[in-house]
Enzyme design. Structure first.
Site, PDB file in Angstrom:
ATOM      1  N   HIS A   1       0.961  -1.226   0.074  1.00 42.03           N
ATOM      2  CA  HIS A   1       0.061  -0.031   0.033  1.00 42.03           C
ATOM      3  C   HIS A   1       0.770   1.190  -0.116  1.00 42.03           C
ATOM      4  O   HIS A   1       0.395   2.486  -0.319  1.00 42.03           O
ATOM      5  CB  HIS A   1      -0.963  -0.139   1.112  1.00 42.03           C
ATOM      6  CG  HIS A   1      -1.900  -1.234   1.424  1.00 42.03           C
ATOM      7  ND1 HIS A   1      -2.920  -1.083   0.114  1.00 42.03           N
ATOM      8  CD2 HIS A   1      -2.462  -2.250   2.018  1.00 42.03           C
ATOM      9  CE1 HIS A   1      -3.659  -2.282   0.523  1.00 42.03           C
ATOM     10  NE2 HIS A   1      -3.119  -2.845   1.618  1.00 42.03           N
TER      11      HIS A   1
ATOM     12  N   ASP B   1      -2.558 -10.604  -2.082  1.00 39.12           N
ATOM     13  CA  ASP B   1      -3.201 -10.532  -0.991  1.00 39.12           C
ATOM     14  C   ASP B   1      -4.640  -9.813  -1.198  1.00 39.12           C
ATOM     15  O   ASP B   1      -4.916  -9.600  -2.458  1.00 39.12           O
ATOM     16  CB  ASP B   1      -2.398  -9.070  -0.372  1.00 39.12           C
ATOM     17  CG  ASP B   1      -2.830  -8.429   0.836  1.00 39.12           C
ATOM     18  OD1 ASP B   1      -2.043  -8.841   1.779  1.00 39.12           O
ATOM     19  OD2 ASP B   1      -3.619  -7.817   1.038  1.00 39.12           O
TER      20      ASP B   1
ATOM     21  N   HIS C   1      -6.175  -7.395  -0.313  1.00 43.94           N
ATOM     22  CA  HIS C   1      -6.463  -5.883  -0.580  1.00 43.94           C
ATOM     23  C   HIS C   1      -5.558  -5.587  -2.022  1.00 43.94           C
ATOM     24  O   HIS C   1      -4.650  -6.246  -2.194  1.00 43.94           O
ATOM     25  CB  HIS C   1      -5.664  -5.143   0.445  1.00 43.94           C
ATOM     26  CG  HIS C   1      -6.604  -5.573   1.973  1.00 43.94           C
ATOM     27  ND1 HIS C   1      -5.973  -6.211   2.820  1.00 43.94           N
ATOM     28  CD2 HIS C   1      -7.706  -5.143   2.389  1.00 43.94           C
ATOM     29  CE1 HIS C   1      -6.802  -6.462   3.857  1.00 43.94           C
ATOM     30  NE2 HIS C   1      -7.860  -5.716   3.563  1.00 43.94           N
TER      31      HIS C   1
ATOM     32  N   ASP D   1      -4.217 -12.723   3.683  1.00 39.25           N
ATOM     33  CA  ASP D   1      -5.449 -12.598   4.546  1.00 39.25           C
ATOM     34  C   ASP D   1      -6.503 -12.777   3.483  1.00 39.25           C
ATOM     35  O   ASP D   1      -7.847 -12.499   3.932  1.00 39.25           O
ATOM     36  CB  ASP D   1      -5.391 -10.845   4.676  1.00 39.25           C
ATOM     37  CG  ASP D   1      -4.842 -10.208   3.577  1.00 39.25           C
ATOM     38  OD1 ASP D   1      -4.473 -10.649   2.561  1.00 39.25           O
ATOM     39  OD2 ASP D   1      -4.699  -8.874   3.699  1.00 39.25           O
TER      40      ASP D   1
END
Ligand code: ZN
Length: 344
Positions: free
Chosen positions: A124, A161, A163, A248
């Site tokens: 990120h 991931d 996200h 995740d």
């Protein structure tokens, strides 16, 4: 197969307190690798701190100084999700440097493949700011390093991931040498990652988003890997594959709604390894991103190493998810993505 791993106790000193992204994650991973005696089969790769020059391949000077200053002042919150302690700057330098070292070890032939077990995570982090638990973008820095140091021309980053890696996408959005492919829950944090975001200018086709509805499990992920990622990778013909490995996506993880099992991660890794073997002499480097259920995280990373070592199957003690959410039919979505990217 000679498989390397990067680890260093400095990664535990990025002290985030009660935060979900904390040192217990790496402690759980390392202790599981020791208990299962898998660690003995791996080659330890000693990390180093990334240099400022290496960070500058991706980040603005102002961002690097800000991280350094916050650490010197004793730490603090950089934004709503991201916190630092006094040792976080040093840990972040080693997280970027550890991913660089894993990449060097693979390209130099010290190992066949490698996994950088680092924190803080990176995907990120944008050129100018920390975000979503990430300070520096470890995988992006390693990719830029490999492009310049080894004069590579084509690198694929696969990000599974849960996200979207908004930072990595932004960094390479106009760079045709890096194909960024992300599977992620959508719409979801951080909000980016739609099908229409495909890169700009000369890099018009080198961002490939696979935004998936919540509830996708092993079958849906494998469909995306076989029908989108595999043909896109073959067409791009990379010289190196980097993986933003976030766990995740596991069904037990409380940060998101996906239903992937440890077996699903193993199958995804098997496909990635097959692509690396076919396309780029097996040159494959993983770097840890998310994954917050400690048992699932440790088991999934062990399964990843098992696959890199060439095992044909793995033991999945956590099993399949209790089906709380009906799996969505993603066939129309996959068809649309294949059309947008004119995949063969
Ligand atoms: Zn994540």
């Amino acid at each position: 197969m000679n498989v390397g791993f990067v680890y260093h106790p400095i990664y535990l000193k990025h002290d985030t307190g009660q935060h979900v992204e904390n040192a217990k994650r790496l402690e759980a991973i390392i202790s599981h690798l020791e208990q299962t005696r898998l660690k003995e089969q791996l080659t330890a790769i000693e990390p180093r701190a990334a240099s400022i020059e290496e960070l500058l391949l991706v980040h603005h000077n102002r961002h690097i100084s800000q991280i350094q200053e916050v650490a010197q002042k004793g730490g603090g919150w950089l934004e709503v999700d991201t916190v630092m302690s006094p040792d976080s700057y040093q840990a972040a330098l080693y997280a970027a440097g550890g991913t660089i070292r894993a990449t060097e070890a693979v390209i130099n032939g010290e190992v066949n493949s490698a996994f950088a077990l680092v924190r803080p995570p990176g995907h990120h982090a944008t050129p100018t700011r920390a975000m979503g638990f990430c300070l520096f973008n470890n995988v992006a820095i390693a990719a830029e390093y490999a492009l310049s140091k080894y004069e590579l021309e084509r690198i694929i980053i696969i990000d599974f991931d849960v996200h979207h890696g908004n930072g990595t996408q932004e960094i390479f959005y106009d760079n045709p040498q890096v194909l960024y492919i992300s599977t992620h829950e959508y719409p979801f944090y951080p909000g980016t990652g739609s099908i229409e975001e495909t890169g700009s200018g000369a890099a018009r086709e080198t961002t490939l988003n696979i935004p998936l509805p919540g509830g996708c499990g092993d079958a849906e992920y494998l469909q995306a890997f076989e029908q989108v990622i595999a043909p896109a990778a073959k067409r791009f013909a990379p010289q190196l594959i980097l993986v933003s490995a976030g766990y995740d996506t596991h069904w037990s993880d409380e940060l998101a709604l996906m239903q992937v099992s440890v077996t699903g991660f193993a199958q995804m890794v098997k496909i990635i390894k097959r692509l690396a073997d076919e396309l780029c002499n097996g040159h494959l480097v993983f770097s840890l991103e998310g994954g917050y259920n400690l048992n699932a995280l440790a088991a999934s990373i062990k399964a990843t190493f098992d696959m890199l070592l060439g095992c044909s199957d793995i033991e999945d003690l956590l099993g399949q998810p209790p089906r709380r959410i009906a799996a969505p039919d993603i066939t129309p979505l996959i068809k649309k993505i294949r059309e947008v990217h004119a995949l063969p």
